[in-house]
Write a protein that holds these residues in place. Structure first.
Motif, mmCIF file in Angstrom:
data_model
loop_
_atom_site.group_PDB
_atom_site.id
_atom_site.type_symbol
_atom_site.label_atom_id
_atom_site.label_comp_id
_atom_site.label_asym_id
_atom_site.label_seq_id
_atom_site.Cartn_x
_atom_site.Cartn_y
_atom_site.Cartn_z
ATOM 1 N N GLN A 204 -5.057 86.723 11.490
ATOM 2 C CA GLN A 204 -4.421 85.646 11.235
ATOM 3 C C GLN A 204 -2.919 86.286 11.163
ATOM 4 O O GLN A 204 -1.904 85.209 11.108
ATOM 5 C CB GLN A 204 -4.746 85.053 10.056
ATOM 6 N N THR A 205 -2.648 87.330 10.934
ATOM 7 C CA THR A 205 -1.198 87.930 11.018
ATOM 8 C C THR A 205 -0.581 88.296 12.238
ATOM 9 O O THR A 205 0.567 88.756 12.338
ATOM 10 C CB THR A 205 -1.095 89.306 10.058
ATOM 11 N N THR A 206 -1.324 88.034 13.325
ATOM 12 C CA THR A 206 -0.827 88.312 14.530
ATOM 13 C C THR A 206 -0.090 87.232 15.310
ATOM 14 O O THR A 206 -0.394 85.999 14.839
ATOM 15 C CB THR A 206 -2.076 88.629 15.681
ATOM 16 N N THR A 207 0.473 87.445 16.436
ATOM 17 C CA THR A 207 1.280 86.352 17.230
ATOM 18 C C THR A 207 0.406 85.468 17.874
ATOM 19 O O THR A 207 0.846 84.517 18.418
ATOM 20 C CB THR A 207 2.026 87.002 18.057
ATOM 21 N N GLN A 208 -0.957 85.608 17.975
ATOM 22 C CA GLN A 208 -1.809 84.791 18.710
ATOM 23 C C GLN A 208 -2.180 83.668 17.925
ATOM 24 O O GLN A 208 -2.964 82.658 18.365
ATOM 25 C CB GLN A 208 -3.075 85.499 19.136
ATOM 26 N N THR A 209 -2.325 83.598 16.576
ATOM 27 C CA THR A 209 -2.817 82.502 15.787
ATOM 28 C C THR A 209 -2.220 81.188 15.964
ATOM 29 O O THR A 209 -2.936 80.222 16.011
ATOM 30 C CB THR A 209 -2.334 83.070 14.249
ATOM 31 N N VAL A 271 -9.957 77.208 5.091
ATOM 32 C CA VAL A 271 -8.812 78.208 5.468
ATOM 33 C C VAL A 271 -7.625 77.479 4.971
ATOM 34 O O VAL A 271 -6.541 77.907 4.636
ATOM 35 C CB VAL A 271 -8.778 78.451 7.094
ATOM 36 N N TYR A 272 -7.564 76.124 5.292
ATOM 37 C CA TYR A 272 -6.383 75.251 4.716
ATOM 38 C C TYR A 272 -6.278 75.342 3.258
ATOM 39 O O TYR A 272 -4.735 75.570 3.061
ATOM 40 C CB TYR A 272 -6.838 73.825 5.169
ATOM 41 N N ARG A 273 -7.102 75.266 2.514
ATOM 42 C CA ARG A 273 -6.894 75.558 1.172
ATOM 43 C C ARG A 273 -6.275 76.851 0.785
ATOM 44 O O ARG A 273 -5.320 76.661 -0.073
ATOM 45 C CB ARG A 273 -8.283 75.374 0.290
ATOM 46 N N ARG A 274 -6.741 77.980 1.478
ATOM 47 C CA ARG A 274 -6.256 79.283 1.109
ATOM 48 C C ARG A 274 -4.717 79.143 1.582
ATOM 49 O O ARG A 274 -3.809 79.935 0.987
ATOM 50 C CB ARG A 274 -7.008 80.252 1.918
ATOM 51 N N THR A 275 -4.258 78.496 2.653
ATOM 52 C CA THR A 275 -3.121 78.411 3.196
ATOM 53 C C THR A 275 -2.023 77.777 2.333
ATOM 54 O O THR A 275 -1.018 78.237 2.139
ATOM 55 C CB THR A 275 -3.034 77.611 4.720
ATOM 56 N N VAL A 276 -2.512 76.592 1.646
ATOM 57 C CA VAL A 276 -1.795 75.738 0.803
ATOM 58 C C VAL A 276 -1.379 76.865 -0.545
ATOM 59 O O VAL A 276 -0.671 76.648 -1.079
ATOM 60 C CB VAL A 276 -2.433 74.575 0.516
ATOM 61 N N ARG A 277 -2.604 77.397 -0.823
ATOM 62 C CA ARG A 277 -2.251 78.202 -2.183
ATOM 63 C C ARG A 277 -1.507 79.332 -1.713
ATOM 64 O O ARG A 277 -1.378 80.138 -2.785
ATOM 65 C CB ARG A 277 -3.662 78.505 -2.795
ATOM 66 N N GLY A 278 -1.173 79.554 -0.689
ATOM 67 C CA GLY A 278 -0.380 80.788 -0.446
ATOM 68 C C GLY A 278 -1.065 82.152 -0.471
ATOM 69 O O GLY A 278 -0.476 83.283 -0.450
ATOM 70 N N GLU A 279 -2.538 81.942 -0.097
ATOM 71 C CA GLU A 279 -3.293 83.235 -0.281
ATOM 72 C C GLU A 279 -3.617 83.654 1.507
ATOM 73 O O GLU A 279 -4.175 84.658 1.569
ATOM 74 C CB GLU A 279 -4.640 83.053 -1.038
ATOM 75 N N TRP A 280 -2.892 83.007 2.421
ATOM 76 C CA TRP A 280 -3.066 83.329 3.809
ATOM 77 C C TRP A 280 -1.803 83.200 4.281
ATOM 78 O O TRP A 280 -1.007 82.168 4.285
ATOM 79 C CB TRP A 280 -4.140 82.226 4.237
ATOM 80 N N LEU A 281 -1.617 84.313 5.191
ATOM 81 C CA LEU A 281 -0.441 84.273 5.944
ATOM 82 C C LEU A 281 1.043 84.509 5.101
ATOM 83 O O LEU A 281 0.752 84.686 3.988
ATOM 84 C CB LEU A 281 -0.032 83.059 6.714
#
Length: 281
Positions: A204-209, A271-281
Motif C-alpha cells: 500500500q505504500t507504493t506508487t501502484q496503489t 481497509v477503508y476503516r483503517r484508512t479513516v482512522r489513519g492506520e493505513w498510508l
C-alpha cells in the motif's frame, strides 16, 4: 629540514613508490613479486589502480597480494572488502558477494561490515530485471537491503538501502499490477481482484496503489458488486484525490448511479476503516 622541505621529501618518496609499483604492474604478467613492498604501499597502489584504471579488476592483484603477504593485518582485512567492491564494479556479482560475505563472516563487528553487507545487497539489486520477468532477485535484494537497514541503521549505507528498498518494493507491486491487468483484459475478474487486492493490502505504500484501487472499482462494477466498488472509490478519494485514477473511478461510479461513499461489509470496507482512522498510508 623546514616544514616545506619535509613535505617535498614525503611527496618525492610517495611518487617513487607509485612509479615503482606502476612498473611492477606492467611486469606482473611476467610474475614479478611485490614482496619488497609494505602492506600499505601495495594497498595504496590497489586503490590507485581501482580509481584510475578502466577495469576495476586490475586492482584485484594488489588487494590479493596484501592478503597473501600480510595475513591477519588490518591491511589484509581491508583488502577483502576492497576486492568485493572491485568485483561488484566489474559486474562479477557472484564473486563480489562471496568476497563480501567472507568479510562479514570473519569480521562481523568491523566498521566496514556495513559496507560489506551493502555490497551483498547490491549484488542482487543491480541484477533486478524488467517487471515482466521473474522477480526472485527482487526478493533477495529486499531481504538483504532490509538487513542493512535494521543492522546498521545509523550509517550512510542504511540511508541508501532505504531508497533502494522502496524502489525494489515498488517493482514487486508493479509485477502484481501487470498480472492483474492481464486477467482484467481477459475478463477474469476474480483472478484480477486477487492481484489488485495484494497491492492494496501488501504494497500500500507504493506508487501502484492508486491504480490498484481504480482497477478494483472496474472489476467490482463488472461483477455487479456495487458496495465494494463504492468502497474502493472511497479509499481512492480519501488518499489519492488528486490522482487521475480517482477521476476515472469517480466517472465510472457516477455513470453507474453510485457515489464514492464506503458501503457494505467486506475486506475492502475494513481497509477503508483503517484508512479513516489513519492506520493505513
Amino acid at each position: 629540514m623546514s616544514g616545506i622541505g619535509r613535505k617535498l621529501a614525503v611527496l618525492a618518496m610517495s611518487g617513487a613508490v607509485v612509479l615503482s609499483l606502476a612498473a611492477c604492474n606492467r611486469n606482473n604478467a611476467d610474475g614479478e613479486s611485490l614482496d619488497g613492498y609494505t602492506a600499505e604501499q601495495i594497498f595504496q597502489r590497489g586503490e590507485y589502480v581501482l580509481e584510475n584504471s578502466r577495469r576495476a579488476e586490475d586492482s584485484l592483484h594488489y588487494f590479493r597480494e596484501v592478503e597473501r603477504l600480510y595475513p591477519y593485518t588490518d591491511w589484509a582485512r581491508r583488502s577483502i572488502v576492497m576486492q568485493a567492491y572491485a568485483l561488484h564494479r566489474e559486474g562479477k556479482y557472484d564473486e563480489a558477494r562471496a568476497a563480501a560475505q567472507r568479510f562479514l563472516d570473519q569480521y562481523p563487528g568491523d566498521p566496514d561490515a556495513a559496507w560489506a553487507a551493502y555490497i551483498v545487497a547490491l549484488t542482487y539489486y543491480d541484477q533486478i530485471e524488467d517487471v515482466g520477468r521473474d522477480q526472485g532477485l527482487t526478493f533477495q535484494a529486499l531481504q538483504h537491503l532490509r538487513y542493512v537497514i535494521e543492522t546498521y541503521p545509523n550509517t550512510e549505507y542504511a540511508r541508501s538501502a532505504v531508497l533502494k528498498f522502496d524502489l525494489a518494493f515498488d517493482r514487486l507491486a508493479a509485477k502484481e499490477m501487470e498480472i492483474g491487468r492481464y486477467y482484467l483484459a481477459r475478463r477474469n475478474y476474480a483472478a484480477a481482484i486477487n492481484r489488485f487486492r495484494a497491492v492494496v493490502e501488501q504494497y500500500q505504500t507504493t506508487t501502484q496503489t492508486p491504480e490498484a484501487l481504480h482497477r478494483l472499482v472496474e472489476c467490482y462494477l463488472a461483477l455487479g458488486l456495487r458496495d465494494e466498488a463504492q468502497t474502493a472509490g472511497a479509499i481512492l478519494g480519501h488518499n489519492f484525490r488528486s490522482s487521475p485514477f480517482y477521476e476515472d473511478s469517480y466517472r465510472l461510479l457516477t455513470d453507474a448511479g453510485l457515489t464514492t461513499d464506503a458501503a457494505g461489509e467486506s475486506w475492502i470496507r475494513e481497509v477503508y476503516r483503517r484508512t479513516v482512522r489513519g492506520e493505513w498510508l
